[in-house]
Design a protein around this motif. Structure first.
Motif, short mmCIF file in Angstrom:
data_model
loop_
_atom_site.label_atom_id
_atom_site.label_comp_id
_atom_site.label_asym_id
_atom_site.label_seq_id
_atom_site.Cartn_x
_atom_site.Cartn_y
_atom_site.Cartn_z
N ASN A 108 20.89 44.83 88.55
CA ASN A 108 20.77 43.57 89.28
C ASN A 108 22.12 42.90 89.51
N ALA B 98 17.69 35.28 83.74
CA ALA B 98 17.44 34.79 85.09
C ALA B 98 17.60 33.27 85.12
N LYS C 39 15.91 37.19 88.49
CA LYS C 39 15.73 38.30 87.56
C LYS C 39 16.92 38.35 86.62
#
Length: 287
Positions: free
Chosen positions: A89, A160, A130
């Protein structure tokens, strides 16, 4: 150009730090002392709610007498490489380099750091809602009489933006990160005022406050395109708060087609630093 000194044996260091933001005991894990005279850790600095932006610190701590290198290592050595490719991510990452110092290594001058060096890193999550799992593979060199290659692995989970948890944060970076300015533009009273060439007889003039002109730690670093290498400048203190640096050309490409090259110049003194990009005529050097 850049090279690593011969090694008696290969030494690889694995340093792992995993901070779990979901757990109550999210305190930083201690990092074991590395057998190659250094330790590495990865720490969070700030987490802005409702923002994908994060800041972390990569810290390299060296035992007394040892050094590691800057992004341009000088006459010898290799720069650290920060590999974040195994992160989850992660949208983007920017490593900021503190102003370095010159070191005489017996055969020439190297550029780098001693003691504790903290690299501030700005990271942006692909999806701020996330968690962001940072995984760093760091390759660097630890040098005294010879250089030893070192490798560190560190990981850090950042929550997150919507997670109601906190991480044990370290102090924000307060070191000397050069500020990018234009030629002649002053910051805190210092400015790279003029760049005069040709490139093989390069002169850089810097305007500074009087206390900075007298500072023994004032230093200039010149970086060029691939194949161009500049050595340690000779400094002259002029009247009126001006410094003159005569910059030697240590190496150049075998074949030169450009008539101008971009130079990145970094000046630091008395805890202040700037960097300037300026094009310079290659001049009449052998092509």
């Amino acid at each position: 150009m850049s090279r690593l000194a011969p090694l008696a044996s290969a030494s690889i260091v694995w340093v792992s730090l995993l901070a779990s933001a979901m757990a109550e005991d999210a305190a930083r894990q201690p990092v074991a002392k590395a057998p190659i005279h250094s330790t590495v850790r990865l720490d969070p600095v700030s987490i802005s709610p409702d923002s994908p932006n994060r800041e972390v610190i990569v810290e390299i701590t060296l035992q007394p007498g040892y050094k590691t290198y800057w992004r341009t290592p000088g006459d010898s050595g290799v720069p650290p490489t920060f590999d974040w490719s195994k992160s989850d991510n992660l949208g983007s990452v920017t490593v900021k380099w503190p102003a370095p110092k010159w070191f005489f290594d017996g055969s020439g001058y190297a550029i780098g750091y001693g003691g504790r060096t903290r690299f501030p890193v700005s990271v942006v999550a692909q999806d701020k809602d996330k968690p962001l799992l940072l995984k760093l593979n760091l390759d660097y060199a630890v040098c005294k009489e010879i250089c030893i290659p070192a490798k560190a692995e560190a990981s850090l989970r950042l929550p997150a933006a919507t997670e109601a948890v906190s991480l044990p944060l370290v102090e924000p970076f307060k070191g000397n990160i050069p500020r990018r300015v234009g030629l002649g533009e002053a910051v805190d009273g210092i400015a790279i005022a003029a760049v005069e060439g040709p490139v093989d007889a390069l002169v850089v003039k810097v305007r500074v406050p009087q206390e900075a002109a007298e500072a023994t730690d004032s230093r200039l670093f010149v970086e060029g395109p691939e194949g161009w290498l500049f050595g340690k400048p000779e400094r002259e203190v002029l009247e009126g708060g001006e410094l003159r640096f005569n910059v030697p050309l240590s190496d150049k490409p075998k074949h030169i087609s450009a008539t101008k090259i971009p130079l990145l110049m970094t000046f630091a003194a008395a805890g202040r630093s700037i960097e300037v990009v300026s094009d310079l005529d290659v001049g009449a050097i052998a092509r």
